[in-house]
Enzyme design. Structure first.
Site, PDB file in Angstrom:
ATOM      1  N   HIS A  34       0.849  -1.201   0.000  1.00  0.00           N
ATOM      2  CA  HIS A  34       0.000   0.000   0.000  1.00  0.00           C
ATOM      3  C   HIS A  34       0.879   1.244   0.000  1.00  0.00           C
ATOM      4  O   HIS A  34       1.931   1.280   0.627  1.00  0.00           O
ATOM      5  CB  HIS A  34      -0.964   0.010   1.187  1.00  0.00           C
ATOM      6  CG  HIS A  34      -0.322  -0.024   2.542  1.00  0.00           C
ATOM      7  ND1 HIS A  34      -0.028   1.109   3.261  1.00  0.00           N
ATOM      8  CD2 HIS A  34       0.064  -1.064   3.321  1.00  0.00           C
ATOM      9  CE1 HIS A  34       0.513   0.776   4.415  1.00  0.00           C
ATOM     10  NE2 HIS A  34       0.583  -0.543   4.487  1.00  0.00           N
ATOM     11  N   ASP A  36      -0.424   4.379   0.761  1.00  0.00           N
ATOM     12  CA  ASP A  36      -0.823   5.352   1.775  1.00  0.00           C
ATOM     13  C   ASP A  36      -0.100   5.039   3.082  1.00  0.00           C
ATOM     14  O   ASP A  36       0.271   3.885   3.337  1.00  0.00           O
ATOM     15  CB  ASP A  36      -2.340   5.341   1.974  1.00  0.00           C
ATOM     16  CG  ASP A  36      -2.870   4.005   2.490  1.00  0.00           C
ATOM     17  OD1 ASP A  36      -2.395   2.956   2.012  1.00  0.00           O
ATOM     18  OD2 ASP A  36      -3.756   4.010   3.377  1.00  0.00           O
ATOM     19  N   ASP A  67       6.324   1.350   6.782  1.00  0.00           N
ATOM     20  CA  ASP A  67       4.931   0.913   6.627  1.00  0.00           C
ATOM     21  C   ASP A  67       4.229   1.822   5.616  1.00  0.00           C
ATOM     22  O   ASP A  67       3.601   2.793   5.980  1.00  0.00           O
ATOM     23  CB  ASP A  67       4.229   0.982   7.986  1.00  0.00           C
ATOM     24  CG  ASP A  67       2.813   0.438   7.939  1.00  0.00           C
ATOM     25  OD1 ASP A  67       2.459  -0.240   6.972  1.00  0.00           O
ATOM     26  OD2 ASP A  67       2.055   0.708   8.892  1.00  0.00           O
ATOM     27  N   GLU A 101      -5.131   1.314   2.826  1.00  0.00           N
ATOM     28  CA  GLU A 101      -4.854   0.316   3.861  1.00  0.00           C
ATOM     29  C   GLU A 101      -4.943   0.915   5.260  1.00  0.00           C
ATOM     30  O   GLU A 101      -5.457   0.288   6.184  1.00  0.00           O
ATOM     31  CB  GLU A 101      -3.463  -0.297   3.640  1.00  0.00           C
ATOM     32  CG  GLU A 101      -3.209  -1.571   4.430  1.00  0.00           C
ATOM     33  CD  GLU A 101      -2.677  -1.343   5.835  1.00  0.00           C
ATOM     34  OE1 GLU A 101      -2.665  -2.299   6.619  1.00  0.00           O
ATOM     35  OE2 GLU A 101      -2.284  -0.198   6.163  1.00  0.00           O
ATOM     36  N   GLU A 102      -4.470   2.135   5.414  1.00  0.00           N
ATOM     37  CA  GLU A 102      -4.440   2.754   6.740  1.00  0.00           C
ATOM     38  C   GLU A 102      -5.821   3.209   7.210  1.00  0.00           C
ATOM     39  O   GLU A 102      -5.982   3.610   8.363  1.00  0.00           O
ATOM     40  CB  GLU A 102      -3.472   3.940   6.753  1.00  0.00           C
ATOM     41  CG  GLU A 102      -2.022   3.575   6.433  1.00  0.00           C
ATOM     42  CD  GLU A 102      -1.334   2.746   7.511  1.00  0.00           C
ATOM     43  OE1 GLU A 102      -2.014   2.374   8.498  1.00  0.00           O
ATOM     44  OE2 GLU A 102      -0.141   2.473   7.376  1.00  0.00           O
ATOM     45  N   ASP A 128       3.907  -6.209   3.611  1.00  0.00           N
ATOM     46  CA  ASP A 128       3.490  -5.328   4.700  1.00  0.00           C
ATOM     47  C   ASP A 128       3.630  -6.015   6.044  1.00  0.00           C
ATOM     48  O   ASP A 128       2.708  -6.057   6.836  1.00  0.00           O
ATOM     49  CB  ASP A 128       2.038  -4.882   4.491  1.00  0.00           C
ATOM     50  CG  ASP A 128       1.626  -3.783   5.462  1.00  0.00           C
ATOM     51  OD1 ASP A 128       2.512  -3.180   6.083  1.00  0.00           O
ATOM     52  OD2 ASP A 128       0.425  -3.548   5.605  1.00  0.00           O
ATOM     53  N   HIS A 161     -16.418  27.239  34.774  1.00  0.00           N
ATOM     54  CA  HIS A 161     -15.427  27.688  35.750  1.00  0.00           C
ATOM     55  C   HIS A 161     -15.472  26.737  36.947  1.00  0.00           C
ATOM     56  O   HIS A 161     -16.524  26.542  37.565  1.00  0.00           O
ATOM     57  CB  HIS A 161     -15.756  29.113  36.179  1.00  0.00           C
ATOM     58  CG  HIS A 161     -14.677  29.766  36.979  1.00  0.00           C
ATOM     59  ND1 HIS A 161     -14.345  29.355  38.259  1.00  0.00           N
ATOM     60  CD2 HIS A 161     -13.851  30.803  36.693  1.00  0.00           C
ATOM     61  CE1 HIS A 161     -13.376  30.106  38.728  1.00  0.00           C
ATOM     62  NE2 HIS A 161     -13.049  31.009  37.794  1.00  0.00           N
ATOM     63  N   THR A 263      -8.640  27.217  34.906  1.00  0.00           N
ATOM     64  CA  THR A 263      -9.390  26.342  35.801  1.00  0.00           C
ATOM     65  C   THR A 263     -10.785  26.076  35.255  1.00  0.00           C
ATOM     66  O   THR A 263     -11.768  26.693  35.668  1.00  0.00           O
ATOM     67  CB  THR A 263      -9.478  26.966  37.206  1.00  0.00           C
ATOM     68  OG1 THR A 263     -10.019  28.293  37.074  1.00  0.00           O
ATOM     69  CG2 THR A 263      -8.109  27.036  37.853  1.00  0.00           C
TER      70      THR A 263
END
Length: 318
Positions: A34, A36, A67, A101-102, A128, A161, A263
């Site tokens: 792949h 990507d 990768d 793929e990712e 891969d 707050h 805060t």
């Protein structure tokens, strides 16, 4: 000579296809990879520019180098070496490189089904996965699967707050932290009911074979920079990373994180979480079990939104 290169459109990103088919009667190998890669963030931790391949101590550092562009490059250079040395290859070769793929390869299944004849082969080699170590020839016979979620917790309409409203409403940061803590026990075991029901246990032959590998746990820990390794009790490090399912928190966001002090009680908190799955766990079933358990541990003081991102099935061959 028979060879071709094509850019094939899909509903998502295109697939790159190439072949060399000049060895009649010989087997055909299909290489998959792949193009990507993962995002470069956090950019400030890069020692060299992510979009400029840099060689440092004999390693290539760049976005996607490990990768998956390094593995794809290795196969291309092997093909190139054979052709330059002999003018031909001992077998036929096909290559596909996808671009999703990712993000779950959502269009790959339909692409493969629609191009059966084009992709017809005798052997598939997945570009891969990692070698075990330098000088240790390796065949990967199993891969873990994945389910990935985003969890959003809302307590109020806006940030409040803490001096005026502290003690009147639930703090989404605290609530989310408590929900995530409920996912695993102190021994590293996932507490989602039914999570381990379908897990394929390692055979004794597998465990014995893995023990013979030249694995140095002290070096492994030192290379990672971890004070101490941690994982599910009763399993070795290799068994935990290769053959056991996991639950991980991949990202957290909530409240004020800038310089100085503010805060506030945040209105919302978010986490991205994933589970690595092993044979024979089903991603859809695990996703349903997780969603049910998350809703069970979420208090009524917050509004919960659970989003399935993507996932994939675990795989094994004998």
């Amino acid at each position: 000579m028979r060879s071709s290169v094509k850019l094939i459109q899909t509903p998502g990103y295109p697939v790159v296809y190439g072949d060399w088919l000049n060895a009649p009667g010989a087997p055909t190998i299909l290489f998959y990879g792949h193009y990507d890669v993962q995002p470069v963030d956090p950019i400030g931790l890069w020692q060299s520019p992510p979009f400029e391949a840099t060689i440092r101590d004999g390693e290539i550092y760049a976005r996607g180098a490990a990768d998956d562009k390094g593995q794809v490059f290795m196969h291309f250079k092997a093909i190139e070496a054979h052709l330059s040395q002999h003018g031909q290859l001992p077998l036929n070769i096909k290559v596909i490189l996808e671009g999703e793929e990712e993000v779950g390869s959502v269009n790959l299944d339909n692409f493969v089904k629609a191009n059966r004849e084009l992709l017809k082969c005798d052997v598939v080699v997945i570009s891969d996965s990692a070698m075990f170590d330098r000088g240790v020839p390796s065949i990967c016979y199993s891969l873990r699967g994945l389910v990935y979620f985003q969890i959003d917790v809302r307590g109020t309409n806006s940030d409040l707050h803490s001096g005026l409203f502290g003690g009147a409403v639930a703090n989404p940061n605290f609530v989310l932290a408590q929900m995530l803590a409920a996912m695993k026990d102190r021994s590293g075991r996932v507490k989602i009911p039914g999570f381990y029901d379908d897990v394929r246990e390692l055979s004794q032959d597998e465990r014995d074979a893995w023990k013979k590998l030249p694995f140095n746990e002290k070096k492994y820990r030192a290379d990672l920079g971890a004070p101490k390794l941690f994982g599910e009790t009763g399993y070795t490090t290799l068994e935990r990373v290769w053959a056991r399912p996991t639950f991980e928190v991949n990202g957290l966001l909530g409240g004020f994180t800038g310089e100085g002090a503010k805060t506030v009680i945040p209105a919302v908190a978010m986490a991205k979480v994933s589970m690595r799955l092993v044979p024979n766990q089903d991603p859809n079933r695990i996703a349903e079990l997780f969603e049910a358990y998350l809703k069970r541990v979420a208090p009524k003081t917050v509004e919960l939104t659970v989003t399935r991102m993507h996932g994939g099935k675990p795989w094994i061959t004998d």
